[in-house]
Design an enzyme around this catalytic site. Structure first.
Site, PDB file in Angstrom:
ATOM      1  N   GLY A 209      40.542  14.597  48.298  1.00  0.00           N
ATOM      2  CA  GLY A 209      40.748  15.343  49.530  1.00  0.00           C
ATOM      3  C   GLY A 209      39.562  16.224  49.814  1.00  0.00           C
ATOM      4  O   GLY A 209      38.439  15.939  49.389  1.00  0.00           O
ATOM      5  N   GLY A 210      39.817  17.321  50.505  1.00  0.00           N
ATOM      6  CA  GLY A 210      38.743  18.204  50.923  1.00  0.00           C
ATOM      7  C   GLY A 210      38.295  19.153  49.813  1.00  0.00           C
ATOM      8  O   GLY A 210      39.062  19.460  48.893  1.00  0.00           O
TER       9      GLY A 210
ATOM     10  N   GLU B 279      30.293  17.860  55.695  1.00  0.00           N
ATOM     11  CA  GLU B 279      31.004  16.609  55.972  1.00  0.00           C
ATOM     12  C   GLU B 279      31.824  16.776  57.246  1.00  0.00           C
ATOM     13  O   GLU B 279      32.694  17.650  57.305  1.00  0.00           O
ATOM     14  CB  GLU B 279      31.932  16.283  54.792  1.00  0.00           C
ATOM     15  CG  GLU B 279      32.614  14.947  54.932  1.00  0.00           C
ATOM     16  CD  GLU B 279      33.586  14.677  53.802  1.00  0.00           C
ATOM     17  OE1 GLU B 279      34.459  15.524  53.535  1.00  0.00           O
ATOM     18  OE2 GLU B 279      33.474  13.611  53.173  1.00  0.00           O
TER      19      GLU B 279
ATOM     20  N   GLU C 259      50.765  14.216  53.890  1.00  0.00           N
ATOM     21  CA  GLU C 259      51.935  14.338  54.768  1.00  0.00           C
ATOM     22  C   GLU C 259      51.694  13.699  56.137  1.00  0.00           C
ATOM     23  O   GLU C 259      52.632  13.377  56.852  1.00  0.00           O
ATOM     24  CB  GLU C 259      52.334  15.812  54.938  1.00  0.00           C
ATOM     25  CG  GLU C 259      51.265  16.724  55.527  1.00  0.00           C
ATOM     26  CD  GLU C 259      50.320  17.291  54.463  1.00  0.00           C
ATOM     27  OE1 GLU C 259      50.095  16.616  53.432  1.00  0.00           O
ATOM     28  OE2 GLU C 259      49.813  18.401  54.672  1.00  0.00           O
TER      29      GLU C 259
ATOM     30  N   CYS D  82      34.951   8.814  52.827  1.00  0.00           N
ATOM     31  CA  CYS D  82      34.254   9.804  51.998  1.00  0.00           C
ATOM     32  C   CYS D  82      32.825   9.383  51.692  1.00  0.00           C
ATOM     33  O   CYS D  82      31.948  10.212  51.513  1.00  0.00           O
ATOM     34  CB  CYS D  82      35.023  10.069  50.713  1.00  0.00           C
ATOM     35  SG  CYS D  82      35.474   8.585  49.818  1.00  0.00           S
TER      36      CYS D  82
ATOM     37  N   GLU E  47      37.961  14.086  43.646  1.00  0.00           N
ATOM     38  CA  GLU E  47      37.026  13.368  44.521  1.00  0.00           C
ATOM     39  C   GLU E  47      37.086  14.077  45.869  1.00  0.00           C
ATOM     40  O   GLU E  47      38.107  14.035  46.553  1.00  0.00           O
ATOM     41  CB  GLU E  47      37.419  11.890  44.628  1.00  0.00           C
ATOM     42  CG  GLU E  47      36.233  11.016  45.044  1.00  0.00           C
ATOM     43  CD  GLU E  47      36.132  10.787  46.529  1.00  0.00           C
ATOM     44  OE1 GLU E  47      35.915  11.783  47.271  1.00  0.00           O
ATOM     45  OE2 GLU E  47      36.258   9.628  46.947  1.00  0.00           O
TER      46      GLU E  47
ATOM     47  N   THR F  40      40.448  22.458  49.216  1.00  0.00           N
ATOM     48  CA  THR F  40      41.715  22.198  48.524  1.00  0.00           C
ATOM     49  C   THR F  40      41.448  21.868  47.061  1.00  0.00           C
ATOM     50  O   THR F  40      42.153  22.347  46.158  1.00  0.00           O
ATOM     51  CB  THR F  40      42.472  21.030  49.195  1.00  0.00           C
ATOM     52  OG1 THR F  40      42.478  21.242  50.596  1.00  0.00           O
ATOM     53  CG2 THR F  40      43.887  20.937  48.691  1.00  0.00           C
ATOM     54  N   GLY F  41      40.429  21.059  46.824  1.00  0.00           N
ATOM     55  CA  GLY F  41      40.100  20.677  45.439  1.00  0.00           C
ATOM     56  C   GLY F  41      39.763  21.891  44.590  1.00  0.00           C
ATOM     57  O   GLY F  41      40.218  22.010  43.442  1.00  0.00           O
TER      58      GLY F  41
HETATM   59  O1  TXE Z   1      42.326  17.591  53.349  1.00  0.00           O
HETATM   60  P1  TXE Z   1      43.246  18.201  52.233  1.00  0.00           P
HETATM   61  P2  TXE Z   1      42.440  17.697  54.922  1.00  0.00           P
HETATM   62  C1  TXE Z   1      37.700  16.094  53.766  1.00  0.00           C
HETATM   63  C2  TXE Z   1      37.264  15.833  55.194  1.00  0.00           C
HETATM   64  C3  TXE Z   1      38.324  16.513  55.972  1.00  0.00           C
HETATM   65  C4  TXE Z   1      38.619  17.708  55.097  1.00  0.00           C
HETATM   66  C5  TXE Z   1      39.955  18.326  55.299  1.00  0.00           C
HETATM   67  O2  TXE Z   1      36.030  16.442  55.429  1.00  0.00           O
HETATM   68  O3  TXE Z   1      37.902  16.900  57.249  1.00  0.00           O
HETATM   69  O4  TXE Z   1      38.534  17.210  53.804  1.00  0.00           O
HETATM   70  O5  TXE Z   1      40.959  17.321  55.312  1.00  0.00           O
HETATM   71  C6  TXE Z   1      47.052  17.832  49.853  1.00  0.00           C
HETATM   72  N1  TXE Z   1      47.868  21.711  46.621  1.00  0.00           N
HETATM   73  N2  TXE Z   1      38.420  14.963  53.221  1.00  0.00           N
HETATM   74  O6  TXE Z   1      42.722  19.083  55.365  1.00  0.00           O
HETATM   75  O7  TXE Z   1      44.027  19.371  52.725  1.00  0.00           O
HETATM   76  C7  TXE Z   1      47.360  17.302  51.227  1.00  0.00           C
HETATM   77  O8  TXE Z   1      48.741  17.394  51.500  1.00  0.00           O
HETATM   78  C8  TXE Z   1      47.958  20.390  46.408  1.00  0.00           C
HETATM   79  C9  TXE Z   1      37.690  14.159  52.299  1.00  0.00           C
HETATM   80  O9  TXE Z   1      43.380  16.654  55.375  1.00  0.00           O
HETATM   81  O10 TXE Z   1      42.378  18.386  51.072  1.00  0.00           O
HETATM   82  C10 TXE Z   1      46.834  15.891  51.098  1.00  0.00           C
HETATM   83  O11 TXE Z   1      47.787  15.101  50.399  1.00  0.00           O
HETATM   84  N3  TXE Z   1      47.707  19.482  47.385  1.00  0.00           N
HETATM   85  C11 TXE Z   1      38.564  13.255  51.561  1.00  0.00           C
HETATM   86  C12 TXE Z   1      45.589  16.071  50.230  1.00  0.00           C
HETATM   87  O12 TXE Z   1      45.753  17.336  49.599  1.00  0.00           O
HETATM   88  C13 TXE Z   1      47.343  19.933  48.589  1.00  0.00           C
HETATM   89  C14 TXE Z   1      39.682  12.633  52.278  1.00  0.00           C
HETATM   90  C15 TXE Z   1      44.272  16.083  50.981  1.00  0.00           C
HETATM   91  O13 TXE Z   1      44.330  17.047  51.992  1.00  0.00           O
HETATM   92  C16 TXE Z   1      47.212  21.312  48.851  1.00  0.00           C
HETATM   93  C17 TXE Z   1      40.336  13.565  53.174  1.00  0.00           C
HETATM   94  C18 TXE Z   1      47.494  22.213  47.796  1.00  0.00           C
HETATM   95  N4  TXE Z   1      47.381  23.536  47.937  1.00  0.00           N
HETATM   96  C19 TXE Z   1      39.676  14.658  53.630  1.00  0.00           C
HETATM   97  N5  TXE Z   1      46.826  21.448  50.138  1.00  0.00           N
HETATM   98  C20 TXE Z   1      37.874  12.321  50.624  1.00  0.00           C
HETATM   99  N6  TXE Z   1      37.448  12.828  49.482  1.00  0.00           N
HETATM  100  O14 TXE Z   1      37.765  11.148  50.875  1.00  0.00           O
HETATM  101  C21 TXE Z   1      46.720  20.207  50.668  1.00  0.00           C
HETATM  102  N7  TXE Z   1      47.036  19.296  49.734  1.00  0.00           N
END
Ligand code: TXE
Length: 499
Positions: free
Chosen positions: A236-237, A393, A186, A292, A258, A240-241
């Site tokens: 993502g993080g 991280e 978003e 990442c 990832e 959340t994963g």
């Molecule tokens: O990630 P989120 P955030 C790591 C990095 C960062 C931390 C948090 O350390 O500081 O994660 O980042 C969607 N159901 N990475 O808070 O929330 C969200 O809308 C489904 C590593 O920004 O994980 C976005 O589209 N989706 C990483 C996506 O998840 C949901 C890259 C990632 O956001 C959700 C980014 C839910 N319940 C951050 N909640 C990498 N692997 O490269 C959120 N999202």
């Protein structure tokens, strides 16, 4: 026309069943330029009901065979058309990515080129990838292993490489014959909105690709906790994963994750010095560490550590931090003030844990950068493996330094992480290089290089960096079911239950 150029600087934010639609609840979100905090677009903000509609559209498109029933040649042709459109709009797309993420235009252009390459790669792969015949020992039997699309996919991408990460998912998903709902971050939806316009122009059938722009916590569960979705691919993080994996378990939905990394960069005393300094700087500070696979954990041989770190400190101070649109900037701001606050807290934590701040550690003094989310390239020396700054991280421009004496110690340090996404090794001794790259438990290991990748080679993590692979043949396999067809051409009575 791409979203950035629209007079209202806006997009409905939802693309469902081949139409741009406004969120049912009328929600909107302002999108900010991290370089100066200004609003660059206002886009629709979906709620749960919108996400449910998008999944239903993808489900219907899949079940009616609107895409799955096409040949791999037809699907490849669409990917090639899309790659051509991306190439035509390369500069516009790069500019959108820079305004949205803060990364430099040079980086954004590389991203767009990689996006084009990944669509071309899967177009080629899917047309060259044949069914497999299995010899059963019975000449009357034709045993065939074929691949079919897994079904409806929820593709959830982060904000650091918005278009690139989404393309690593959508290209193999389309090639395989899946339908999908994309959810960009978003914070950075603009390039994915632009991609959908190009997909629409390339002729993707209605319902095959759907897009929902909205808060992950609000729309996410509608995409991941439904039996109508067959596969979730998430970058993502880790928190959340893990939550997504828990939610998906109820429906036994396939999940590819990832989740980032805490990536060691090991420098032996016999490494080529200049290229090692260069690679450590690039690995740690490119895109202000919001990568990442960033090499944020330097593990350097004690005999060269003092001089090596001193050179890094000198060079880090020379890195030109500034707006991504300024060609003289070498790295841009962090993605948001909130993210910068997290990075600042990590530096304070590292110092409180006993690390020694030797470079950066603050915001740039230049008043022209005051409104952006900038943070200086930062080096923390004399770190220990048990520190949180070494284990977690930070996703910011923070390089930690640890020293080692023996090869075994270097490997032990490099593997002392709950993550396992990427690692780098620098040595002039090929035998040692081979031993160490094989001993490291990470999904990608660079030997005398760092940060490079290619669409044909798998990307993904060991350990808590996630599961599954993107790119390469495995990246296509994620989006396919494997079916074994056993065809008996000479049916006969088996006689098991003979009278
Ligand atoms: O990630 P989120 P955030 C790591 C990095 C960062 C931390 C948090 O350390 O500081 O994660 O980042 C969607 N159901 N990475 O808070 O929330 C969200 O809308 C489904 C590593 O920004 O994980 C976005 O589209 N989706 C990483 C996506 O998840 C949901 C890259 C990632 O956001 C959700 C980014 C839910 N319940 C951050 N909640 C990498 N692997 O490269 C959120 N999202």
């Amino acid at each position: 026309m791409l979203p950035h150029d629209e007079p209202a600087l806006g997009s409905p934010g939802l693309y469902i069943d081949g139409n741009w639609v406004h969120p049912a609840g009328g929600g909107t979100r302002q999108i900010h330029d991290p370089a100066d905090g200004t609003v660059i677009a206002v886009v629709g903000e979906a709620d749960r009901a919108d996400a449910v509609r998008a999944v239903a559209a993808a489900r219907a498109a899949f079940d009616e065979g609107r895409w799955a029933a096409t040949t791999s040649e037809e699907r490849a042709a669409l990917l090639v058309r899309l790659a051509g459109l991306l190439a035509v709009h390369r500069d516009e797309l790069a500019r959108i990515e820079t305004l949205d993420t803060g990364k430099t235009l040079r980086e954004s252009l590389l991203d767009i080129d990689d996006v084009i390459a990944v669509f071309r790669y899967y177009a080629h792969l899917v047309t060259t990838d044949a069914d497999r015949l299995v010899d059963t020992g019975n000449p009357a039997v034709i045993s065939r292993v074929v691949h079919e699309p897994v079904g409806v996919c929820a593709l959830i991408a982060p904000w650091n490489y918005p278009l690139l990460q989404m393309s690593w998912k959508i290209a193999p998903a389309l090639a395989a014959g899946c339908t999908m709902v994309m959810k960009p971050s978003e914070v950075t939806p603009l390039s994915t909105l632009a991609l959908v316009r190009l997909l629409d122009r390339a002729g993707v059938p209605p319902g095959v690709v759907n897009l929902v722009q909205g808060d992950g916590a609000v729309v996410g569960p509608a995409l991941t906790e439904t039996p109508d979705v067959d596969l979730i691919s998430f970058t993502g993080g880790p928190a959340t994963g893990a939550a997504i994996a828990r939610g998906a378990a109820a429906n036994v939905t396939r999940v590819t994750l990832e989740l980032g990394g805490k990536n060691p960069h090991i420098v032996f005393a016999d490494a080529d010095y200049d290229s090692a300094v260069d690679a450590v700087l690039t690995g740690a500070f490119l895109h202000s560490g919001q990568v990442c696979s960033a090499g944020t954990r330097l593990i350097v041989h004690a005999s060269i550590a003092e001089a090596f770190v001193a050179e890094l400190v000198r060079r880090a101070a020379l890195i030109r931090v500034g707006p991504g649109t300024d060609p003289s900037s070498q790295t841009g701001p962090l993605v948001s003030p909130e993210h910068r606050a997290k990075v600042e807290a990590y530096v304070a934590l590292g110092i409180s844990e006993g690390a020694v701040l030797v470079a950066g550690g603050g915001r740039p003094a230049d008043p022209r950068l005051a409104d952006g989310s900038y943070y200086l390239p930062t080096i923390l020396d004399h770190c220990r493996r048990d520190m949180r700054i070494v284990q977690e991280e930070t996703f910011g421009p923070i390089l930690t330094v640890e020293r080692f004496e023996t090869e075994a110690e270097a490997v032990a340090l490099g593997n002392d992480t709950s993550y396992g996404l990427a690692a780098g090794v620098r040595t002039g001794d090929p035998a040692r290089g081979e031993r160490v790259v094989r001993a490291l438990r990470h999904g990608t290991v660079w030997l005398n290089d760092f940060g490079t990748y290619t669409p044909g080679a798998e990307w993904g993590g060991f350990g808590r960096s996630g599961n599954g692979r993107e790119l390469g043949p495995s990246g296509l396999a994620e989006y396919r079911e494997t079916k074994h067809i056993w065809h008996n051409t000479a049916p006969a009575v088996g006689g098991w239950f003979a009278e």
